[in-house]
Design a protein around this motif. Structure first.
Motif, PDB file in Angstrom:
ATOM      1  N   PHE A   1       0.850  -1.177   0.000  1.00 30.19           N
ATOM      2  CA  PHE A   1       0.000   0.000   0.000  1.00 30.19           C
ATOM      3  C   PHE A   1       0.887   1.228   0.000  1.00 30.19           C
ATOM      4  O   PHE A   1       2.105   1.155   0.230  1.00 30.19           O
ATOM      5  CB  PHE A   1      -0.929   0.012   1.224  1.00 30.19           C
ATOM      6  N   GLY A   2       0.289   2.349  -0.254  1.00 32.05           N
ATOM      7  CA  GLY A   2       1.053   3.592  -0.241  1.00 32.05           C
ATOM      8  C   GLY A   2       0.155   4.789  -0.394  1.00 32.05           C
ATOM      9  O   GLY A   2      -1.070   4.671  -0.571  1.00 32.05           O
TER      10      GLY A   2
ATOM     11  N   TRP B   1     -10.581   9.479   5.532  1.00 31.58           N
ATOM     12  CA  TRP B   1      -9.867  10.743   5.661  1.00 31.58           C
ATOM     13  C   TRP B   1      -8.514  10.704   4.961  1.00 31.58           C
ATOM     14  O   TRP B   1      -7.997   9.639   4.630  1.00 31.58           O
ATOM     15  CB  TRP B   1      -9.647  11.058   7.139  1.00 31.58           C
ATOM     16  N   VAL B   2      -7.909  11.869   4.789  1.00 31.86           N
ATOM     17  CA  VAL B   2      -6.523  11.913   4.336  1.00 31.86           C
ATOM     18  C   VAL B   2      -5.608  11.317   5.400  1.00 31.86           C
ATOM     19  O   VAL B   2      -4.639  10.624   5.101  1.00 31.86           O
ATOM     20  CB  VAL B   2      -6.099  13.361   4.004  1.00 31.86           C
ATOM     21  N   ARG B   3      -5.937  11.583   6.661  1.00 32.75           N
ATOM     22  CA  ARG B   3      -5.196  11.030   7.803  1.00 32.75           C
ATOM     23  C   ARG B   3      -6.189  10.705   8.903  1.00 32.75           C
ATOM     24  O   ARG B   3      -7.265  11.334   8.967  1.00 32.75           O
ATOM     25  CB  ARG B   3      -4.152  12.033   8.313  1.00 32.75           C
TER      26      ARG B   3
ATOM     27  N   PHE C   1      -8.677   9.120  -4.656  1.00 33.00           N
ATOM     28  CA  PHE C   1      -8.205  10.487  -4.454  1.00 33.00           C
ATOM     29  C   PHE C   1      -8.864  11.028  -3.192  1.00 33.00           C
ATOM     30  O   PHE C   1     -10.059  10.836  -2.979  1.00 33.00           O
ATOM     31  CB  PHE C   1      -8.569  11.363  -5.653  1.00 33.00           C
ATOM     32  N   LYS C   2      -8.079  11.717  -2.368  1.00 31.72           N
ATOM     33  CA  LYS C   2      -8.617  12.309  -1.146  1.00 31.72           C
ATOM     34  C   LYS C   2      -8.191  13.772  -1.045  1.00 31.72           C
ATOM     35  O   LYS C   2      -7.076  14.138  -1.433  1.00 31.72           O
ATOM     36  CB  LYS C   2      -8.112  11.575   0.098  1.00 31.72           C
TER      37      LYS C   2
ATOM     38  N   LEU D   1      -3.216  10.836  -3.446  1.00 36.41           N
ATOM     39  CA  LEU D   1      -3.682   9.530  -3.861  1.00 36.41           C
ATOM     40  C   LEU D   1      -3.313   8.497  -2.827  1.00 36.41           C
ATOM     41  O   LEU D   1      -2.213   8.528  -2.258  1.00 36.41           O
ATOM     42  CB  LEU D   1      -3.062   9.148  -5.206  1.00 36.41           C
ATOM     43  N   VAL D   2      -4.228   7.550  -2.560  1.00 38.09           N
ATOM     44  CA  VAL D   2      -3.973   6.404  -1.696  1.00 38.09           C
ATOM     45  C   VAL D   2      -4.266   5.156  -2.513  1.00 38.09           C
ATOM     46  O   VAL D   2      -5.175   5.147  -3.354  1.00 38.09           O
ATOM     47  CB  VAL D   2      -4.828   6.448  -0.412  1.00 38.09           C
ATOM     48  N   PHE D   3      -3.513   4.098  -2.276  1.00 38.89           N
ATOM     49  CA  PHE D   3      -3.668   2.905  -3.112  1.00 38.89           C
ATOM     50  C   PHE D   3      -3.214   1.662  -2.383  1.00 38.89           C
ATOM     51  O   PHE D   3      -2.470   1.722  -1.393  1.00 38.89           O
ATOM     52  CB  PHE D   3      -2.865   3.058  -4.418  1.00 38.89           C
ATOM     53  N   THR D   4      -3.670   0.521  -2.874  1.00 38.96           N
ATOM     54  CA  THR D   4      -3.213  -0.782  -2.418  1.00 38.96           C
ATOM     55  C   THR D   4      -2.905  -1.623  -3.647  1.00 38.96           C
ATOM     56  O   THR D   4      -3.397  -1.365  -4.741  1.00 38.96           O
ATOM     57  CB  THR D   4      -4.266  -1.503  -1.562  1.00 38.96           C
TER      58      THR D   4
END
Length: 385
Positions: free
Chosen positions: A30-31, A131-133, A353-354, A381-384
């Motif tokens: 993930f990242g 959330w973003v965080r 996208f967040k 961007l967040v992804f797995t």
């Protein structure tokens, strides 16, 4: 663990994860790539190191997780994590063997995540929450892992309730990050437990308690402690530093998710006995609604800690040491508010996208702290995989 390149660390983890030629190996990861700014050099955002420039490193990260089934009862897991604020140097965040027993009992041996919070198991996986965080009002503990033993049991209780109970014992030695600054932290005789209950997959409750002998090296109070010790005030000197103090952490939380709605909240109480650190009483409450690929959310949070005035109660106001001691005690107090709005857009498989706007305000006495408020704007961007 010494920091090393991602390639070298990955090679070591793969070697550890493949004990036999016929062992099945799974690799996933993930990242996230997050850009953020607070827009003004004089503003501050506690627990984050943003400034007026757009920063792509502070909250960006990349992780690879490798797991292997040694046999029907034993798995091994290694997770390599590279954080942007640490110049993307890879560290071995997880490295444990998981042993399955009968009746739902499991034992983990090695480096593993500590379930302080509801989202602890996927604390760094931005794709796993809206959330973003995770909310800064609560998710600010400077350590998240431990080396030791973890015993857990998953089971159904009746037809509708699912229970997950965990108990851990071990230690932590490594980085402790406060306000963007990294110190050397130690948790000895670290133990605790958590219990999560879920009703029909839409309502859940949790509670957790952890305690440890806590030490922190390299803080600004070390020099003051040395001066007090040389002045014959050994008891006050011991209280002024963060060495071998009993730390206690309490958490309760809930989550309700029905149809497109989600409401989640947590409360945390933290105490560090025999120190000048104030008792921390933090909470957040967040609501989200999903329509199609979009999920907006609103989050409120509050952090509160009152100064321990008894520390300087016996020091005469005319003493040359009094102003410094008084200022040190007052600097441990805060009264902060967080107001945030976020938007998640799942525009493709396994990637989202967040965007987030968080307003931080503080009623803390500005004579003793730099907590003067900030507007944090961030997106990424967040992804797995």
């Amino acid at each position: 663990m010494n920091k090393k390149s991602i390639a070298a660390a990955l090679a070591l983890a793969l070697a550890a994860a493949v004990p036999a030629a016929n062992a099945g190996v799974t690799i996933n990861g993930f990242g996230q790539v997050i850009a953020g700014t607070i827009g003004d050099d004089v503003d501050t955002m506690p627990e984050r190191n943003f400034n007026s420039d757009i920063d792509f490193k502070e909250e960006s990260l990349f992780a690879v997780q490798i797991s292997s089934d040694i046999n029907e009862r034993v798995d091994v897991v290694a997770q390599l994590l590279a954080r942007g604020y640490n110049d993307f140097d890879a560290e071995l965040a997880w490295a444990y063997a998981a042993i399955k027993f009968d009746s739902g009992w499991n034992l983990k041996v090695g480096r593993q995540r500590t379930p302080f919070y509801r989202y602890s198991d996927f604390l760094d996986v931005g794709y796993a929450h809206p959330w973003v965080r995770t909310p800064l009002a609560v998710y600010n503990t400077p350590w998240s892992n431990m080396d030791g033993l973890g015993l857990s049991r998953n089971r159904m209780m009746g037809e509708n309730w699912f229970s997950q109970f965990q108990i851990q014992y071990g230690e932590y030695r490594g980085d402790a990050r406060f306000g963007g600054i990294i110190f050397d932290g130690t948790l000895k005789d670290f133990w605790g437990l958590s219990w999560d209950m879920e009703y029909k997959e839409w309502l859940s409750f949790r509670a957790a308690y952890f305690t440890a002998e806590t030490s922190l090296d390299g803080t600004s109070l070390d020099q003051l402690s040395a001066v007090l010790a040389s002045s014959g005030l050994s008891a006050l000197a011991d209280r002024m530093d963060y060495q071998q103090d009993k730390g206690e952490f309490y958490n309760i939380g809930f989550k309700a998710e029905r149809d497109a709605w989600m409401v989640v909240g947590e409360y945390v109480f933290v105490r560090l006995a025999d120190s000048i650190a104030s008792d921390k009483k933090d909470w957040y409450l967040s609501g989200a609604y999903r329509f199609g690929d979009f999920q907006p959310s609103v989050t409120l949070g509050h952090r509160k800690a009152d100064p321990i005035t008894e520390v300087y109660a016996g020091i005469p106001a005319t003493s040359p040491l009094f102003p410094t001691i008084f200022g040190a005690v007052q600097s441990q107090a805060y009264d902060d508010q967080y107001y945030g709005v976020s938007l998640r857009w799942d525009f493709a498989s396994n990637i989202a996208f967040k965007a987030d706007y968080t307003r931080f305000t503080s009623d803390t006495d500005v004579r003793f702290t730099s907590r003067d408020g900030a507007d944090l704007i961030s997106a990424g961007l967040v992804f797995t995989f």
